[in-house]
Design a protein around this motif. Structure first.
Motif, PDB file in Angstrom:
ATOM      1  N   ASP A   1       0.832  -1.202   0.000  1.00 14.33           N
ATOM      2  CA  ASP A   1       0.000   0.000   0.000  1.00 14.33           C
ATOM      3  C   ASP A   1       0.869   1.257   0.000  1.00 14.33           C
ATOM      4  OD1 ASP A   1      -2.771   1.092   0.254  1.00 14.33           O
ATOM      5  OD2 ASP A   1      -1.967   1.910   2.112  1.00 14.33           O
TER       6      ASP A   1
ATOM      7  N   ASP B   1       1.182   3.955  -3.132  1.00  8.28           N
ATOM      8  CA  ASP B   1       0.902   5.362  -2.854  1.00  8.28           C
ATOM      9  C   ASP B   1       2.077   6.237  -3.285  1.00  8.28           C
ATOM     10  OD1 ASP B   1      -0.804   7.455  -1.591  1.00  8.28           O
ATOM     11  OD2 ASP B   1       0.891   7.622  -0.221  1.00  8.28           O
TER      12      ASP B   1
ATOM     13  N   GLU C   1      -3.456   4.584  -7.754  1.00  8.86           N
ATOM     14  CA  GLU C   1      -4.653   4.652  -6.915  1.00  8.86           C
ATOM     15  C   GLU C   1      -5.187   3.238  -6.670  1.00  8.86           C
ATOM     16  OE1 GLU C   1      -7.447   6.314  -4.565  1.00  8.86           O
ATOM     17  OE2 GLU C   1      -5.875   7.419  -5.604  1.00  8.86           O
TER      18      GLU C   1
END
Length: 266
Positions: free
Chosen positions: A80, A84, A89
């Motif tokens: 994640d 990022d 996205e």
């Protein structure tokens, strides 16, 4: 319409004419979201010596990356963070269940994916499967593991997910090459991309052992679960060998808001 409202509308129209690229890019980025499901056993769940919570089947299942809950789940949290940082996205979901075999994975995959579809919306759906390091202990042969991976591929596709298959990371107590060879061959036969974690770990040197924690099972020293750095490598390998080219980078649109605000203020 009052003169003030007409002035604002006219300025917004001029802004759209002056900056069509930025406005179009902004709409595109807003409409493209990605769901990435990590699916596997303790290598997906994130166990190692630094894991600060209970390790049992099901703990952490269905949690999203960086959800703030305890304990943190390194595989989904690290991926994640990486996505990022790379402006992709995505919602990363962890369906790792420690201590399980691919038999159990094939049986639960549809239920887990359907739960994710109910809880989260996305335009694109991916499942990163890293499963099988426990199969030897359950008496499952490499061919049985490969068959179970085939079931996972087919079942994931039946509910709209693109499956990507990861090879098993090395471990000190046995050779996983036979399992990896069968799984990779099955993935290729089914047209599913293969991400080679095994080779990536070997490239670290020392047979990849530098990326594996020294743990004790029944009093015996075994290197099985990745270190924190090892989980970084897994996340990076998923990205380098598949996600980087598959998920479009979000266009830089930060200039739009200041321009529109300036027009509104004048």
């Amino acid at each position: 319409m009052c003169n003030r409202s007409k002035t604002v509308v006219n300025r917004l129209i001029r802004a759209a004419c002056l900056f069509p690229f930025f406005l179009t890019a902004n709409v595109t980025a807003a409409n493209e979201t990605n769901m990435i499901v990590l699916f596997g056993d303790s290598l997906t769940f994130g166990d190692n010596n630094n894991f600060n919570g209970p390790v049992s089947a099901g703990v952490g299942s269905g949690r999203t990356g960086n959800d703030g809950l305890s304990p943190p789940l390194p595989p989904s949290d690290k991926l994640d963070d990486l996505l990022d940082a790379k402006s992709r996205e995505s919602t990363v979901i962890n369906w790792g269940v420690g201590g399980t075999s691919t038999d159990f994975g094939a049986a639960r995959i549809l239920s887990n994916l359907n739960s994710s579809l109910i809880d989260h919306s996305a335009d694109n759906h991916y499942i990163l499967i890293l499963y099988g390091t426990n199969d030897f202990s359950f008496g499952l042969s490499p061919s049985t593991t490969a068959f179970n991976i085939q079931l996972m591929i087919d079942r994931a596709r039946s509910v709209g997910f693109t499956p990507i298959i990861g090879t098993l990371t090395p471990r000190s107590d046995r050779n996983v090459s036979d399992y990896n060879a069968q799984v990779a061959a099955t993935a290729n036969l089914r047209g599913a991309p293969v991400v080679d974690h095994f080779t990536r770990f070997l490239q670290d040197g020392n047979g990849g052992l530098d990326l594996l924690d020294l743990e004790f099972f029944g009093g015996n020293p075994i290197r099985l679960h990745p270190t924190d750095e090892g989980y970084d490598v897994i996340a990076q390998t998923w990205f380098d060998q598949y996600l980087e080219n598959e998920i479009v980078e979000i266009p830089q649109t930060a200039v739009v808001a200041p321009i529109i605000q300036l027009l509104l203020d004048n």
